[in-house]
Design a protein around this motif. Structure first.
Motif, PDB file in Angstrom:
ATOM      1  N   ILE A   1       0.858  -1.186   0.000  1.00 40.81           N
ATOM      2  CA  ILE A   1       0.000   0.000   0.000  1.00 40.81           C
ATOM      3  C   ILE A   1       0.889   1.230   0.000  1.00 40.81           C
ATOM      4  O   ILE A   1       1.718   1.410   0.884  1.00 40.81           O
ATOM      5  CB  ILE A   1      -0.932   0.005   1.222  1.00 40.81           C
ATOM      6  N   GLY A   2       0.682   2.070  -1.011  1.00 38.93           N
ATOM      7  CA  GLY A   2       1.481   3.281  -1.135  1.00 38.93           C
ATOM      8  C   GLY A   2       0.727   4.506  -0.670  1.00 38.93           C
ATOM      9  O   GLY A   2      -0.498   4.509  -0.581  1.00 38.93           O
ATOM     10  N   GLN A   3       1.488   5.564  -0.390  1.00 39.19           N
ATOM     11  CA  GLN A   3       0.890   6.828   0.028  1.00 39.19           C
ATOM     12  C   GLN A   3       1.162   7.876  -1.049  1.00 39.19           C
ATOM     13  O   GLN A   3       2.296   8.026  -1.509  1.00 39.19           O
ATOM     14  CB  GLN A   3       1.467   7.291   1.356  1.00 39.19           C
ATOM     15  N   VAL A   4       0.103   8.590  -1.439  1.00 38.69           N
ATOM     16  CA  VAL A   4       0.224   9.628  -2.456  1.00 38.69           C
ATOM     17  C   VAL A   4       1.062  10.776  -1.892  1.00 38.69           C
ATOM     18  O   VAL A   4       0.768  11.299  -0.813  1.00 38.69           O
ATOM     19  CB  VAL A   4      -1.169  10.149  -2.889  1.00 38.69           C
ATOM     20  N   GLN A   5       2.110  11.163  -2.626  1.00 34.91           N
ATOM     21  CA  GLN A   5       2.948  12.296  -2.245  1.00 34.91           C
ATOM     22  C   GLN A   5       2.490  13.562  -2.964  1.00 34.91           C
ATOM     23  O   GLN A   5       2.486  14.637  -2.378  1.00 34.91           O
ATOM     24  CB  GLN A   5       4.415  12.005  -2.588  1.00 34.91           C
ATOM     25  N   SER A   6       2.150  13.417  -4.261  1.00 39.20           N
ATOM     26  CA  SER A   6       1.646  14.541  -5.054  1.00 39.20           C
ATOM     27  C   SER A   6       0.865  14.000  -6.241  1.00 39.20           C
ATOM     28  O   SER A   6       1.005  12.832  -6.605  1.00 39.20           O
ATOM     29  CB  SER A   6       2.798  15.432  -5.533  1.00 39.20           C
TER      30      SER A   6
ATOM     31  N   ILE B   1       3.839   8.312  -5.882  1.00 39.74           N
ATOM     32  CA  ILE B   1       3.393   7.445  -4.802  1.00 39.74           C
ATOM     33  C   ILE B   1       4.617   6.841  -4.128  1.00 39.74           C
ATOM     34  O   ILE B   1       5.549   6.392  -4.804  1.00 39.74           O
ATOM     35  CB  ILE B   1       2.506   6.288  -5.342  1.00 39.74           C
ATOM     36  N   ASN B   2       4.610   6.791  -2.810  1.00 41.82           N
ATOM     37  CA  ASN B   2       5.685   6.152  -2.057  1.00 41.82           C
ATOM     38  C   ASN B   2       5.195   4.774  -1.615  1.00 41.82           C
ATOM     39  O   ASN B   2       4.351   4.664  -0.731  1.00 41.82           O
ATOM     40  CB  ASN B   2       6.082   7.009  -0.856  1.00 41.82           C
ATOM     41  N   PHE B   3       5.722   3.733  -2.279  1.00 38.26           N
ATOM     42  CA  PHE B   3       5.355   2.353  -1.964  1.00 38.26           C
ATOM     43  C   PHE B   3       6.413   1.749  -1.042  1.00 38.26           C
ATOM     44  O   PHE B   3       7.615   1.957  -1.253  1.00 38.26           O
ATOM     45  CB  PHE B   3       5.276   1.510  -3.242  1.00 38.26           C
TER      46      PHE B   3
ATOM     47  N   GLU C   1       7.615  -1.245  -0.804  1.00 38.73           N
ATOM     48  CA  GLU C   1       8.525  -2.211  -1.427  1.00 38.73           C
ATOM     49  C   GLU C   1       9.122  -1.728  -2.746  1.00 38.73           C
ATOM     50  O   GLU C   1       9.912  -2.440  -3.351  1.00 38.73           O
ATOM     51  CB  GLU C   1       7.808  -3.540  -1.650  1.00 38.73           C
ATOM     52  N   ALA C   2       8.745  -0.539  -3.208  1.00 37.44           N
ATOM     53  CA  ALA C   2       9.263  -0.044  -4.488  1.00 37.44           C
ATOM     54  C   ALA C   2       9.821   1.372  -4.390  1.00 37.44           C
ATOM     55  O   ALA C   2      10.435   1.853  -5.335  1.00 37.44           O
ATOM     56  CB  ALA C   2       8.167  -0.090  -5.549  1.00 37.44           C
ATOM     57  N   GLY C   3       9.597   2.043  -3.262  1.00 35.55           N
ATOM     58  CA  GLY C   3      10.046   3.424  -3.123  1.00 35.55           C
ATOM     59  C   GLY C   3       9.114   4.377  -3.852  1.00 35.55           C
ATOM     60  O   GLY C   3       7.961   4.055  -4.122  1.00 35.55           O
ATOM     61  N   LYS C   4       9.639   5.567  -4.188  1.00 35.07           N
ATOM     62  CA  LYS C   4       8.822   6.562  -4.885  1.00 35.07           C
ATOM     63  C   LYS C   4       8.693   6.199  -6.352  1.00 35.07           C
ATOM     64  O   LYS C   4       9.682   5.971  -7.038  1.00 35.07           O
ATOM     65  CB  LYS C   4       9.425   7.947  -4.737  1.00 35.07           C
ATOM     66  N   VAL C   5       7.446   6.168  -6.811  1.00 35.11           N
ATOM     67  CA  VAL C   5       7.146   5.810  -8.193  1.00 35.11           C
ATOM     68  C   VAL C   5       6.205   6.871  -8.756  1.00 35.11           C
ATOM     69  O   VAL C   5       5.238   7.253  -8.099  1.00 35.11           O
ATOM     70  CB  VAL C   5       6.461   4.423  -8.272  1.00 35.11           C
ATOM     71  N   VAL C   6       6.501   7.340  -9.982  1.00 36.81           N
ATOM     72  CA  VAL C   6       5.615   8.280 -10.659  1.00 36.81           C
ATOM     73  C   VAL C   6       4.696   7.484 -11.577  1.00 36.81           C
ATOM     74  O   VAL C   6       5.156   6.711 -12.411  1.00 36.81           O
ATOM     75  CB  VAL C   6       6.414   9.325 -11.461  1.00 36.81           C
ATOM     76  N   ILE C   7       3.387   7.665 -11.401  1.00 35.02           N
ATOM     77  CA  ILE C   7       2.374   6.931 -12.158  1.00 35.02           C
ATOM     78  C   ILE C   7       1.695   7.883 -13.134  1.00 35.02           C
ATOM     79  O   ILE C   7       1.240   8.964 -12.743  1.00 35.02           O
ATOM     80  CB  ILE C   7       1.305   6.340 -11.206  1.00 35.02           C
ATOM     81  N   ASP C   8       1.620   7.484 -14.393  1.00 39.91           N
ATOM     82  CA  ASP C   8       0.913   8.247 -15.417  1.00 39.91           C
ATOM     83  C   ASP C   8      -0.574   7.920 -15.311  1.00 39.91           C
ATOM     84  O   ASP C   8      -0.985   6.794 -15.585  1.00 39.91           O
ATOM     85  CB  ASP C   8       1.453   7.868 -16.795  1.00 39.91           C
TER      86      ASP C   8
END
Length: 61
Positions: free
Chosen positions: A24-29, A37-39, A41-48
């Motif tokens: 479960i990730g938390q929205v950063q912006s 999103i900061n997940f 197990e994956a760190g910060k990921v930018v989602i289109d």
């Protein structure tokens, strides 16, 4: 194109539908259709938001 994640705001919790192992990730912006999103197990990921619709987590799963 339609932003599938337009309702997301910082602090909201989400899952990536194709990457459940990220946790479960938390929205950063969420700016201009790009959500960061900061997940755990994956760190910060930018989602289109025009390509992936994140799943909102409403309870303490």
């Amino acid at each position: 194109m339609i932003d599938l994640n337009a309702i997301l705001a910082p602090g909201m919790r989400v899952r990536h539908p194709l990457m459940p192992h990220w946790g479960i990730g938390q929205v950063q912006s969420n700016i201009g259709g790009k959500a960061t999103i900061n997940f755990p197990e994956a760190g910060k990921v930018v989602i289109d938001g025009t390509r992936v619709e994140l799943v909102l987590v409403l309870d303490d799963e």
